[in-house]
Design a protein around this motif. Structure first.
Motif, PDB file in Angstrom:
ATOM      1  N   SER A 192      51.359  52.877  52.202  1.00 31.23           N
ATOM      2  CA  SER A 192      51.968  52.088  51.469  1.00 31.23           C
ATOM      3  C   SER A 192      51.024  51.032  50.874  1.00 31.23           C
ATOM      4  O   SER A 192      49.517  50.428  51.397  1.00 31.23           O
ATOM      5  N   ASP A 193      50.718  50.254  50.451  1.00 27.85           N
ATOM      6  CA  ASP A 193      50.294  49.728  48.679  1.00 27.85           C
ATOM      7  C   ASP A 193      51.337  48.667  49.045  1.00 27.85           C
ATOM      8  O   ASP A 193      50.452  47.994  47.660  1.00 27.85           O
ATOM      9  N   GLU A 194      51.941  48.420  49.887  1.00 31.20           N
ATOM     10  CA  GLU A 194      52.908  47.644  49.315  1.00 31.20           C
ATOM     11  C   GLU A 194      52.082  46.178  50.138  1.00 31.20           C
ATOM     12  O   GLU A 194      51.160  45.649  50.816  1.00 31.20           O
ATOM     13  N   THR A 195      52.283  45.149  48.737  1.00 33.75           N
ATOM     14  CA  THR A 195      51.300  43.648  49.404  1.00 33.75           C
ATOM     15  C   THR A 195      52.282  43.355  50.680  1.00 33.75           C
ATOM     16  O   THR A 195      50.782  42.901  51.431  1.00 33.75           O
ATOM     17  N   ASP A 203      53.824  39.742  42.182  1.00 30.10           N
ATOM     18  CA  ASP A 203      53.819  38.907  43.934  1.00 30.10           C
ATOM     19  C   ASP A 203      53.501  38.224  44.222  1.00 30.10           C
ATOM     20  O   ASP A 203      52.667  37.663  44.401  1.00 30.10           O
ATOM     21  N   SER A 254      44.536  52.393  51.393  1.00 28.61           N
ATOM     22  CA  SER A 254      45.491  52.542  51.713  1.00 28.61           C
ATOM     23  C   SER A 254      45.246  54.119  51.270  1.00 28.61           C
ATOM     24  O   SER A 254      44.137  54.245  50.489  1.00 28.61           O
ATOM     25  N   THR A 257      52.753  44.441  53.407  1.00 28.94           N
ATOM     26  CA  THR A 257      52.288  45.267  54.099  1.00 28.94           C
ATOM     27  C   THR A 257      50.916  44.570  54.768  1.00 28.94           C
ATOM     28  O   THR A 257      50.528  44.411  56.210  1.00 28.94           O
ATOM     29  N   LEU A 301      56.578  49.905  57.242  1.00 30.48           N
ATOM     30  CA  LEU A 301      56.328  49.009  56.214  1.00 30.48           C
ATOM     31  C   LEU A 301      56.677  47.396  57.230  1.00 30.48           C
ATOM     32  O   LEU A 301      56.657  47.785  58.115  1.00 30.48           O
TER      33      LEU A 301
END
Length: 198
Positions: free
Chosen positions: A58-61, A112, A77, A63, A30
């Motif tokens: 990960s599909d964390e915004t 987000d 992702s 990152t 991340l």
């Protein structure tokens, strides 16, 4: 073509048939990981303009946006299917930038928000400028730091120690700086920048 290390990647990039696009697997790393930015910066410097697509679990915004802010041209992702991944690669090869729709959707819906400091940093893309000289805008922040050391006459070993990178990475930076400034050696590069500053 595959590369298991930065050294392998350098040899691939130096070949005449260097790739149109590079894919790098960052697994679940991340943007909050302290090694994320330096590793990505090293990779982008070695690629020297070859578009990079980051592969991640990960599909964390934050990152995905940080990867794009640092200079990646795509973020794939494991949440997207193979057909979409292939289209993303084609898009990047054609000069586009790809971020999964799920990430963009969360931003649009405000799930987000830019009040998050990591997202705020990711959305504000600074242009690397030294003393307002436009020809230096082609250089990455790491290359600008190396250039500053070159102006002080420091050897590669000292630059590597001061900037916390490998000596081989410094050599790649120096080679890229010389090419982008149109200089034949370190001294000429430093002189060109000094002339512009005066």
């Amino acid at each position: 073509m595959t590369a298991a290390s930065l050294a392998d990647l350098e040899s691939v990039v130096r070949r005449n048939e260097s790739p149109d696009v590079a894919l790098a697997n960052f697994s679940g790393r991340l943007a909050s990981d302290p090694e994320f930015r330096p590793r990505l910066a090293e990779l982008l410097d070695v690629l020297d303009g070859i578009p990079l697509i980051m592969l991640s679990d990960s599909d964390e915004t934050a990152t995905a946006l940080e990867a794009i802010r640092q200079g990646a041209h795509g973020y794939i992702s494991t949440t997207i299917g193979l057909t979409m991944a292939l289209e993303a690669i084609r898009l990047v090869a054609a000069g586009g930038i790809f971020v999964p729709a799920s990430i963009l959707h969360r931003l649009i819906l405000g799930q987000d928000t830019v009040t998050d400091p990591v997202l705020h940093a990711a959305l504000s893309v600074p242009t690397p400028v030294v003393n307002g000289k436009p020809h230096l805008t082609q250089l990455t922040p790491r290359q600008l730091a190396v250039l500053e050391c070159l102006q002080e006459g420091k050897p590669n070993k000292v630059i590597a120690h001061e900037l916390g990178m490998r000596e081989s990475t410094v050599k790649v930076h120096v080679r890229n700086i010389l090419r982008r400034l149109g200089a034949t050696n370190r001294t000429e590069a430093a002189c060109r920048v000094m002339r512009e500053e005066n």
